[in-house]
Write an enzyme that holds these catalytic residues in place. Structure first.
Site, PDB file in Angstrom:
ATOM      1  N   HIS A 214       0.850  -1.190   0.000  1.00  0.00           N
ATOM      2  CA  HIS A 214       0.000   0.000   0.000  1.00  0.00           C
ATOM      3  C   HIS A 214       0.887   1.242   0.000  1.00  0.00           C
ATOM      4  O   HIS A 214       1.917   1.275   0.651  1.00  0.00           O
ATOM      5  CB  HIS A 214      -0.916   0.010   1.223  1.00  0.00           C
ATOM      6  CG  HIS A 214      -2.122   0.884   1.039  1.00  0.00           C
ATOM      7  ND1 HIS A 214      -3.303   0.424   0.480  1.00  0.00           N
ATOM      8  CD2 HIS A 214      -2.332   2.189   1.308  1.00  0.00           C
ATOM      9  CE1 HIS A 214      -4.180   1.410   0.430  1.00  0.00           C
ATOM     10  NE2 HIS A 214      -3.613   2.500   0.922  1.00  0.00           N
TER      11      HIS A 214
ATOM     12  N   ASP B   2     -13.704   3.269   6.924  1.00  0.00           N
ATOM     13  CA  ASP B   2     -12.754   3.937   6.029  1.00  0.00           C
ATOM     14  C   ASP B   2     -13.449   4.379   4.743  1.00  0.00           C
ATOM     15  O   ASP B   2     -13.173   5.465   4.228  1.00  0.00           O
ATOM     16  CB  ASP B   2     -11.561   3.020   5.714  1.00  0.00           C
ATOM     17  CG  ASP B   2     -10.501   3.768   4.909  1.00  0.00           C
ATOM     18  OD1 ASP B   2     -10.153   4.897   5.303  1.00  0.00           O
ATOM     19  OD2 ASP B   2     -10.059   3.255   3.874  1.00  0.00           O
TER      20      ASP B   2
ATOM     21  N   ARG C 249     -12.670  12.914   3.888  1.00  0.00           N
ATOM     22  CA  ARG C 249     -11.325  13.507   4.005  1.00  0.00           C
ATOM     23  C   ARG C 249     -10.862  14.061   2.665  1.00  0.00           C
ATOM     24  O   ARG C 249     -10.186  15.088   2.612  1.00  0.00           O
ATOM     25  CB  ARG C 249     -10.313  12.450   4.497  1.00  0.00           C
ATOM     26  CG  ARG C 249     -10.489  12.097   5.960  1.00  0.00           C
ATOM     27  CD  ARG C 249      -9.639  10.898   6.337  1.00  0.00           C
ATOM     28  NE  ARG C 249      -8.228  11.099   6.131  1.00  0.00           N
ATOM     29  CZ  ARG C 249      -7.388  10.168   5.656  1.00  0.00           C
ATOM     30  NH1 ARG C 249      -7.826   8.968   5.319  1.00  0.00           N
ATOM     31  NH2 ARG C 249      -6.115  10.426   5.529  1.00  0.00           N
TER      32      ARG C 249
ATOM     33  N   SER D  48      -6.700   4.582   8.323  1.00  0.00           N
ATOM     34  CA  SER D  48      -7.276   4.315   7.006  1.00  0.00           C
ATOM     35  C   SER D  48      -6.543   3.153   6.326  1.00  0.00           C
ATOM     36  O   SER D  48      -7.165   2.178   5.877  1.00  0.00           O
ATOM     37  CB  SER D  48      -7.171   5.594   6.156  1.00  0.00           C
ATOM     38  OG  SER D  48      -7.403   5.326   4.806  1.00  0.00           O
TER      39      SER D  48
ATOM     40  N   LYS E 170      -7.824  -1.295   6.354  1.00  0.00           N
ATOM     41  CA  LYS E 170      -8.097  -2.039   5.112  1.00  0.00           C
ATOM     42  C   LYS E 170      -7.206  -3.269   5.019  1.00  0.00           C
ATOM     43  O   LYS E 170      -7.626  -4.343   4.631  1.00  0.00           O
ATOM     44  CB  LYS E 170      -7.801  -1.159   3.880  1.00  0.00           C
ATOM     45  CG  LYS E 170      -8.741  -0.011   3.688  1.00  0.00           C
ATOM     46  CD  LYS E 170      -8.593   0.609   2.298  1.00  0.00           C
ATOM     47  CE  LYS E 170      -7.462   1.601   2.169  1.00  0.00           C
ATOM     48  NZ  LYS E 170      -7.657   2.876   2.818  1.00  0.00           N
TER      49      LYS E 170
HETATM   50  N1  URA Z   1      -4.050   5.661   1.435  1.00  0.00           N
HETATM   51  C1  URA Z   1      -5.111   5.318   2.212  1.00  0.00           C
HETATM   52  O1  URA Z   1      -5.692   4.251   2.048  1.00  0.00           O
HETATM   53  N2  URA Z   1      -5.492   6.167   3.152  1.00  0.00           N
HETATM   54  C2  URA Z   1      -4.882   7.339   3.391  1.00  0.00           C
HETATM   55  O2  URA Z   1      -5.286   8.048   4.277  1.00  0.00           O
HETATM   56  C3  URA Z   1      -3.788   7.699   2.581  1.00  0.00           C
HETATM   57  C4  URA Z   1      -3.392   6.827   1.595  1.00  0.00           C
END
Ligand code: URA
Length: 439
Positions: free
Chosen positions: A82, A161, A168, A183, A187
């Site tokens: 990620h 999220d 956001r 966040s 996930k």
């Molecule tokens: N990627 C995400 O999933 N969340 C964030 O807040 C920033 C990048």
């Protein structure tokens, strides 16, 4: 306990209890707390920050707003990657097929565009028909059959999220360590991984402008991952300049096609192989990351990664004829190209300005209800550090909004700089951290 009291407490810099955080997140997901109170809460967190125990509670509340998938019946280690968000960052779309082609299992819950940065889901959805919202059962089936499945947060997986992310995006509350950490990690923990590779972006186009703040974020993410039994490593990588040549959803898919067919070299491919190599190693398929990188390069060179991308797209109901014949994709109505006014070397491309301009062209959202224009964006014909002759094209912009064309063109002219002398380019990978770097 009321939402008003909790917002006031955070606004005044006081610590929240686990119960207060859980209450606020749960009641927002059920709709009992409205968006205007959540927006105020997010801004209070943005300004006041959170302690490490508050971040843990926030992440747990996000995770348990939905299910946590059990993938133990699928053999081998499940591994994902990620990014904390950047401009032109299409690495997930390149490396999910590479790692799956190498025999890895990659469950991937990604995000949409956030602020000035693009999102994997918006890019994938620019492929006609491509679906990113499967239920858990279908997600697991596709993952087991294909080796990867790329979806978004759903009402079953990390729903907190899903809702908070969208808010956001349009309330300028993205660059906050607690909010980014909850966040991302919610996930990743919900999707049932064993190991995680993080790409923590540093620079003007990232949410962390300098190495110190990026290290702080990386350590927070690693701590949460390791506390939850996930092997977690992080690379700090350069985001002073956009990654690769394309910025904008379909334009980036076209670049991914080139990359997966082995037709691109440079920082984007160097980073992709490094992260894919680390995933292949963490999946237990090699003895070290270097061997993983070799496998990653082979997967591109022998066509397996490209074949896997077609397989993934078919499995997720996308029309592969657009990947096989990208020229048939509808073009944006308006375009304009900037050509070099003198011969020199492209030494600066301001990533933040490029990201903001791409949103204005239609590639991102300014309101929750905005629709993405998949064909809008920017193509750089020269990469940073390369020589450009007077009169040669430097960048082109694409949009369906006629009246933004000239305004954005003028802004972007100022966002690139051509130097009369050759300069050395900085490395894409700036640092590496793992659990041994935690204090
Ligand atoms: N990627 C995400 O999933 N969340 C964030 O807040 C920033 C990048």
């Amino acid at each position: 306990m009321t939402a008003y009291e909790i917002i006031s407490k955070k606004r005044d810099g006081l610590s929240l209890t686990d119960d207060e955080i859980k209450f606020f997140i749960n009641d927002f997901v059920t709709g009992d707390i409205p968006e205007y109170q959540m927006s105020a809460f997010l801004m209070a967190i943005y300004f006041q920050g959170m302690s490490s125990s508050e971040i843990t509670a926030l992440t747990q509340a996000y995770i348990h707003s939905g299910q946590v998938i059990d993938l133990s019946h699928i053999s081998g280690k499940k591994v994902d990657k990620h990014s904390t968000g950047g401009v032109g960052d299409k690495v997930s779309i390149i490396i999910a097929p590479i790692v799956a082609a190498a025999g890895g299992c990659v469950p991937m819950i990604s995000g949409r565009g956030l602020g000035h940065t693009g999102g994997t889901l918006d890019k994938l959805e620019s492929i006609p028909g491509f679906k990113i919202d499967y239920d858990v059962e279908t997600f697991i089936k596709k993952l087991a059959n294909i080796g990867t499945c790329l979806i978004g947060q759903t009402s079953e997986l990390a729903p907190a999220d899903k809702k908070i992310y969208a808010l956001r995006d349009v309330t300028a509350t993205v660059p906050s360590v607690p909010l980014i950490a909850a966040s991302i990690m919610s996930k990743k923990i919900a999707e049932g991984i064993d190991a995680l590779v993080l790409d923590v972006k540093v620079g003007s186009g990232a949410f962390m402008p300098d190495k110190n703040s990026a290290r702080e974020l990386a350590k927070t993410l690693i701590r949460i991952g390791e506390d939850n039994g996930k092997t977690t490593i992080a690379y700090l990588t350069d985001m002073m300049h956009p990654l690769g040549k394309a910025v904008g959803n379909w334009l980036e898919i076209e670049e991914c096609i080139e990359c997966l067919k082995g037709k691109q070299t440079g920082p984007l491919m160097d980073l992709s192989h490094q992260l894919a190599g680390a995933m292949i190693y963490l999946a237990g398929r090699t003895n070290d990351i270097e061997q993983g990188i070799e496998i990653s390069k082979n997967m591109v060179a022998d066509g397996s990664a490209w074949k896997k991308f077609l397989e993934i797209t078919e499995s997720q109901e996308g029309d592969i004829s657009y990947l096989e014949h990208p020229r048939k994709y509808p073009k944006a109505k308006y375009s304009k190209t900037f050509s070099a006014t003198s011969t020199g070397w492209l030494d600066n491309i301001d990533a933040l300005e490029v990201g903001l301009c791409s949103v204005q062209l239609g590639a991102g959202r300014q309101k929750v209800t905005d629709r993405i224009d998949p064909s809008a964006g920017i193509i750089f014909h020269v990469q940073r550090g390369e020589k450009v002759q007077k009169g040669a094209p430097v960048f082109s912009i694409y949009t369906n909004k006629e009246n933004t064309l000239d305004i954005i063109f003028k802004r972007l002219e100022k966002a690139v700089h051509i130097s009369a002398t050759e300069m050395s380019t900085s490395p894409i990978i700036l640092d590496y951290l793992d659990k041994n770097d935690l204090d």
